[in-house]
Each structure stands twice: as C-alpha cells, then as structure tokens.
Design an enzyme around this catalytic site. Structure first.
Site, PDB file in Angstrom:
ATOM      1  N   LYS A 192       0.841  -1.191   0.000  1.00 27.23           N
ATOM      2  CA  LYS A 192       0.000   0.000   0.000  1.00 27.23           C
ATOM      3  C   LYS A 192       0.879   1.244   0.000  1.00 27.23           C
ATOM      4  CE  LYS A 192      -4.023  -0.153   1.119  1.00 27.23           C
ATOM      5  NZ  LYS A 192      -5.293  -0.154   0.340  1.00 27.23           N
ATOM      6  N   TYR A 204      -8.105 -11.607   1.357  1.00 28.25           N
ATOM      7  CA  TYR A 204      -8.903 -10.487   0.851  1.00 28.25           C
ATOM      8  C   TYR A 204      -9.412 -10.844  -0.539  1.00 28.25           C
ATOM      9  CZ  TYR A 204      -9.410  -5.873  -1.474  1.00 28.25           C
ATOM     10  OH  TYR A 204      -9.849  -4.803  -2.205  1.00 28.25           O
TER      11      TYR A 204
END
Length: 516
Positions: free
Chosen positions: A143, A260
C-alpha cells in the site's frame, strides 16, 4: 495360505495409500463445512474484533461475517486462520470480504526508508468463479498514498493474488495448487486497465511457503539525484523485484496481509511466524534557492518568469530577465515555500477554475510567508545539473511553460524541460559581494497606510529609492542612522511599491512595500 496373506497385504497397502492421498488433500486445520454467507460466530459489531495476544503481527481488519480470526497449531507452528466466503462483507458492503492485518506504515520517503513483512503462509482454498478473471484471493498487498490525486484515497500498489489450479480425474473438482500473480499498477492510482497481472510461480495446496515483502525507497543507481520506490517480494525462495512507477509521487510505504477478495466460494489462508520491521528516514533535500534574489529561466525556452503586476492575472514570460518584475525570492512557509516577486506578491497555483484559466499560475498582492494551500510550493533540486522543479504544494503538478507561453502547473515528467528551471542569482544582490542582508532590514508596518518605518540593523548610511510597479520614482532621499520614518502625504496610493536601498559601497537591497 501365503498367497492369500500376500493378497490381503497388497489390498491393505493400497487402501492405506488411498487414505494418505485423501489426507494430503485435506489440511488438518481446513474448514470442510458447508459454505455459508454469515454465521453467528463470525458476525461482529466492529471490524477490529480480535483475540487477545494474537501470534500474527498487525492490527486486525475483519470485514467478514463468516468467521473470526482464530489460531491453529499444526506442523509444529501456530497459524493465524483467515477464512472468508463470497458476499460475507458485513462492513462497506460495496467492497470485497476480507480478514487482513494492517501494519503501521513507513511514512517517510528518504532513501533507506522501508516496510518489511516476513512470514510463512499456507493456502488451502481461494475464491472460485468457474475460471473467470475474477478467480482468486489476495494474500498480501503493498500500500502507499501519493501526491497529485488519482485513484483510491488509500491505493493498493501491488497485490499478491492466488488463483486456483484444479486437479485431474477424481481431483478435477479439487483445488490442488495455486498460481501466484502480482497485480500491480502501471501508474499512480491505476485501477482496472491501469494495472497489469504478472505470473510469478505455482505453490501446492497446504505447502508451507516462506514469504518476504519489502516496500521502500532507495537511491536510483543511474542518477544519484533521484530515488526509486520499490516493491520486492521473495516467495518460496524465488525473488520478484519491481520498481513502482512515478516514485517522486510516493509519500509512504505500507503492507497488509491475510485473506482479501472472494467472488465465489470460500478462501482459506494460514499465516505463521510473521514479523514486521519499518525504517523511516527523513528525505534530505536541497533547502532551495533561499537567501538571495533570483531570475527563473525556463530550461526549454530560455525565457524568464515575470510577474504581471496585476492581482489574479496570469504570470508572463519575457526574453530579458533584467526588469524588476523578473526578480524572485523564496520565502519559507513551514517545509514548503512561497515564490515571492520583488515588485508584487507571491504566486498562486489555482485549480481548474482559476481566474487565468485552468491551472494557470497567477500573481497576487499577498505577502509571504503564507500557508494557503494554493500559494505554497515544494522545491525539487537536481544537483547533477543545478536545476529546479517547483511543485504546487504536494499535488504532483509542476510549474510548466506551455507552448503558447502560458505558465501552468501540471503533471509532467522530470525529463520534460518545460517543467525545469534555472535559478540565476541577481549579481548586484549577491550576499557574496557584501550586499545588505535580508535580516538587516525591516519595513513595518507592512502593509502600511499613513506612514511606515525602515529599520537598518548593521548599516547607517543609505540612499532610499521607492518605485511604483511601472518603475516611476515616488520617493528618493539619503539617510544617516538606523531608523527611517516615511510619512505618506498622498504620494503613495494603494498598491505595491519597491524599496531600493543603496549603501556607500553601492550594494543594493530590494524590499517590497504594500500600501493599503
């Protein structure tokens, strides 16, 4: 009798081998129950629901109502259990289900800053949509936010995606291994077609696979004045290094891991022996062309940046840099700078609806320092060729001379010379030539109305000339002493004026005055 015994042994051995195959296909801690959307156990009031003292590092982000994070002990390790099912997202229902752990980010961009996760994973099952592009589940992601907008407010840079590989024969309906892909951006904020998916390797079901992911900043080996933001992974001993696009726009490095995305079926991922480390080095940059007065010359055109002399009007470019409205100083405003004209005010970088046109840089009457978001600039210095780029705030847009002559602030590569400037010190004002220092002179109040005072710190004999923006002399006098008070008897109309002080050695200093 011997033949019968031998036959029984052969049958028994084949039966045991069959059981061994079945056992190998089902992990000791695998969930084999019916797939459902939500369970009473898995439904929580908040996303931060976790067990006390989990073995996995990081802060839980549980958005699935199917199951909670729990732990299992198999193969001599304690594993974090991450199970999610299709449509089980009970929070932010427009997004995909997940149970992930978020790690505190490395929020500095200096060379040597990084975030690093290590651990071991086992994949038992991933999302299945019958062979479509939506197959698979993410097991980890890099990220990092960036300047200049575009994409998600908290974008993923690179996601590590496991897609199912089915067996043959009796195993045709079973996931027996997983192809690991890197889904990574092509440009900052890239989504959909703005990403590429690159095959990395295959891992077997329930296979213990060592994993290391490091995201950070390092020196560009081809240009020491630049840096690279990288995302390097080691999966099962194989190294997969990748440099993130537009590194100058990156502002941080972060990692999440767990399970995820599941657009069909169920996903089951296990993590053990997780560790996390981060290093934060403040970026060391050139402090900027401060402490002097400069002419700003565009590298591509050779023209000079000039103030228009009219508030909210577009700045202009000129072939000569000798006029007073070509002189600029850089005023510190926190970690950023105002670009201040010697005859007018600081520059403003408006948005799409700016008074001079979309993203056209305009003049103002405002004095620096100012922290207004559209009046501060980040200075990027290239030591190798002694040039500058001026970024409006942290927007990713740079001061740019367009082909039509307009000066805008737009997204531009550092190889585009229209976004590159030379800062040329005005010789007559050079500190090295014993000019009057900025700290030696104060003008107050400023803005002024009825009168103003010029205070001299280290000199006591100067000639004072005050000019209007057209270059007309409004006031001229010689003074001895350290304080000069000048009354406005009507000669100073509302506007901007340039004070020029000349000492006995003919050194000059310019100070701006605003009259209300």
């Amino acid at each position: 009798m011997l033949e019968k015994t031998t036959l029984k042994n052969i049958i028994l051995i084949h039966f045991l081998m069959f059981l061994a195959v079945v056992t190998a296909q089902t992990a000791p801690d695998e969930d084999t129950s019916a797939i459902t959307r939500c369970t009473a156990e898995g439904t929580n009031p908040v996303r931060e629901t976790d067990i006390p003292n989990p073995v996995n590092v990081g802060t839980i982000d549980d958005r699935s109502c199917y199951a909670n994070y729990k732990e299992s002990t198999v193969y001599g390790k304690t594993w974090g259990v991450y199970n999610i099912t299709f449509d089980s997202n009970d929070f932010d229902t427009s997004l995909q289900p997940r149970i992930e752990r978020s790690l505190s980010r490395s929020s500095e961009t200096g060379i040597g800053s990084y975030a690093r996760l290590t651990g071991v994973f086992r994949i038992l099952e991933v999302g299945d949509t019958s062979g479509t592009s939506q197959d698979g589940t993410y097991l980890a992601q890099a990220k990092g936010k960036h300047t200049g907008g575009g994409g998600s407010p908290d974008p993923a840079i690179c996601l590590y995606l496991a897609k199912p590989v089915y067996g043959t024969g009796e195993d045709a309906d079973k996931q027996v291994s997983f192809d690991i892909y890197a889904e990574r951006i092509l440009y900052r904020g890239g989504e959909g077609d703005g990403r590429e998916i690159v095959f990395l390797k295959n891992v077997k079901k329930d296979e213990e696979t060592n994993f290391e992911l490091e995201v950070g900043f390092k020196e560009d080996p081809n240009d020491v004045s630049k840096k690279i933001q990288y995302c390097n992974a080691v999966i099962g001993g194989d190294t997969f290094n990748w440099n993130i696009p537009e590194p100058e726009r990156g502002t941080e490095s972060g990692i999440r891991y767990g399970a995820y995305r599941v657009k069909g079926g169920r996903a089951q991922i296990r993590w053990a022996n997780t560790t996390y480390q981060k290093v934060e080095n403040v970026e060391v940059t050139n402090p900027g062309p401060i402490g002097d007065v400069y002419k700003l010359k565009n590298v591509a055109t050779g023209q000079y940046l000039s103030d228009s002399g009219v508030s909210a009007s577009a700045v202009i470019m000129s072939d000569s840099g000798e006029a007073q409205n070509n002189y600029w100083t850089f005023v510190e405003s926190g970690s950023l700078f105002n670009i201040d004209n010697e005859t007018f005010g600081i520059l403003r970088a408006p948005g799409a609806g700016g008074p001079g046109g979309a993203y056209v840089v305009v003049s103002t009457t405002k004095e620096g320092p100012s922290s207004d978001g559209d009046k501060v600039w980040t200075i990027h210095y290239n030591e190798s060729n002694d040039t500058y780029r001026f970024e409006s705030g942290s927007s990713g847009r740079f001061m740019y001379q367009e082909i039509n002559g307009n000066v805008t602030h737009i997204s531009a590569m550092n190889t585009d010379d229209r976004s590159v400037w030379k800062a040329i010190a005005v010789e007559s004002l050079s500190v090295d030539e014993n000019a009057i220092l900025a700290s030696d002179v104060r003008v107050f109040p400023n803005p002024a109305s009825d009168s103003f005072t010029i205070s001299l710190k280290t000199i006591n004999h100067v000639t004072v000339n005050i000019y209007d923006v057209l270059g007309n002399t409004i006031f001229k006098s010689e003074f001895n002493g350290d304080t000069i008070q000048i009354r406005n008897k009507g000669q100073f109309k509302a506007g901007v004026y340039l004070i020029q002080l000349t000492d006995k050695n003919n050194n000059k200093y310019h100070k701006k005055l605003i009259v209300k």
